[in-house]
Write an enzyme that holds these catalytic residues in place. Structure first.
Site, PDB file in Angstrom:
ATOM      1  N   GLY A  99     -33.362 -34.090  -6.582  1.00  0.00           N
ATOM      2  CA  GLY A  99     -34.737 -34.964  -6.724  1.00  0.00           C
ATOM      3  C   GLY A  99     -34.829 -35.582  -7.789  1.00  0.00           C
TER       4      GLY A  99
ATOM      5  N   THR B 116     -34.339 -27.860   0.292  1.00  0.00           N
ATOM      6  CA  THR B 116     -35.184 -28.891   0.873  1.00  0.00           C
ATOM      7  C   THR B 116     -35.057 -29.002   2.238  1.00  0.00           C
ATOM      8  OG1 THR B 116     -35.146 -30.129  -1.146  1.00  0.00           O
ATOM      9  CG2 THR B 116     -35.918 -31.365   0.781  1.00  0.00           C
TER      10      THR B 116
ATOM     11  N   THR C 242     -32.390 -35.134   0.734  1.00  0.00           N
ATOM     12  CA  THR C 242     -32.411 -33.971  -0.158  1.00  0.00           C
ATOM     13  C   THR C 242     -31.268 -33.935  -0.948  1.00  0.00           C
ATOM     14  OG1 THR C 242     -31.944 -31.596   0.221  1.00  0.00           O
ATOM     15  CG2 THR C 242     -30.575 -33.162   1.691  1.00  0.00           C
TER      16      THR C 242
END
Length: 261
Positions: free
Chosen positions: A180, A126, A177
């Site tokens: 998730g 990410t 980040t």
């Protein structure tokens, strides 16, 4: 996300198009929707001029997939299924009817223990960024390929407004980040911005959002950066040492900041 208008553009589960962040911007600029997903997101992106359809597999990713298949598709993100140590086809383990099974809460301890067992600094990618322009307008963006060995169809926190990123010109912005699947359950970036709106400093706002998650999932891995509308910034993390970078007109070069759990 446009912090002046609160408009958001997002794509999820999009295949065959390399530039996901540009596709998300096209959704914001050229539709009245917030998110497009799957094959139709790919078709939209291509129709708006992005290259595709493109084979996004690399030699490295194919080799990794072959080894994973040879290892009986382990690790993976499935739980309470059979076969537990194979590549499927999968079916639920035991009787899934709640009325004839144990209380749902019986599985809470197991779920929390699982935490981020398959997510660490090496298997996700990410990138989240916030920008403040000369007029004080704020924008944020997040791009990711998602977690390695995810179940097909999985959508993480990348395209979810308030989870991986959030911005409001009146307050500031946040980027996140990590795991998730866990972080999106808490909308940590929305929490950070709202905490700053109430007067909390960026560092305390970021730490508070991380601790809210850690209290429920003590083994999760994740990090947050926060910046207020005046440019004051900070970060917080859990389960790893996190680094984020900052650049302003007054700086000669990018500066990297390290945040410890």
């Amino acid at each position: 996300m446009n912090g002046a208008t609160m408009e958001v553009g997002a794509v999820a589960a999009m295949r065959y198009v390399k530039d996901g962040i540009m596709a998300a911007r096209l959704v914001m600029q050229h539709t009245k929707h917030t998110m497009l997903v799957g094959e139709q997101a790919s078709a939209f992106a291509i129709s708006m001029g992005l290259p595709g359809p493109t084979n996004l597999s690399s030699t490295e990713s194919l080799e990794k997939w072959i080894i994973w298949k040879a290892n009986a598709c382990q690790p993976n993100f499935r739980k309470n299924v059979l076969p537990a140590d194979g590549c499927g086809p999968y079916h639920p383990k035991g009787n899934v009817k709640l009325a004839q099974n144990n209380c749902l809460m019986d599985n809470v301890a197991e779920s929390v223990t699982l935490g981020s067992s398959h997510v660490d600094r090496h298997n996700h990618d990410t990138i989240s960024m916030a920008v403040i322009d000369k007029m004080g307008h704020i924008a944020v963006g997040t791009s990711t390929n998602g977690a390695t060995f995810k179940i097909p169809g999985r959508v993480g926190d990348g395209p979810i407004a308030g989870s991986s990123a959030y911005a409001d010109d009146e307050v500031g912005a946040c980027g996140a980040t990590g795991d998730g699947d866990i972080m999106m359950r808490f909308l940590p970036c929305y929490q950070v911005v709202e905490s700053m709106r109430l007067g909390m400093e960026p560092g305390l706002a970021a730490k508070d959002a991380i601790l809210r998650i850690a209290r429920k999932y003590p083994d999760f891995v994740g990090a947050i950066f926060a910046v207020n509308r005046y440019g004051k910034h900070a970060g917080a993390c859990h389960g790893w040492t996190f680094q984020y970078s900052v650049r302003s007109p007054e700086m000669e070069d990018v500066e990297i900041f390290t945040v410890t759990p």
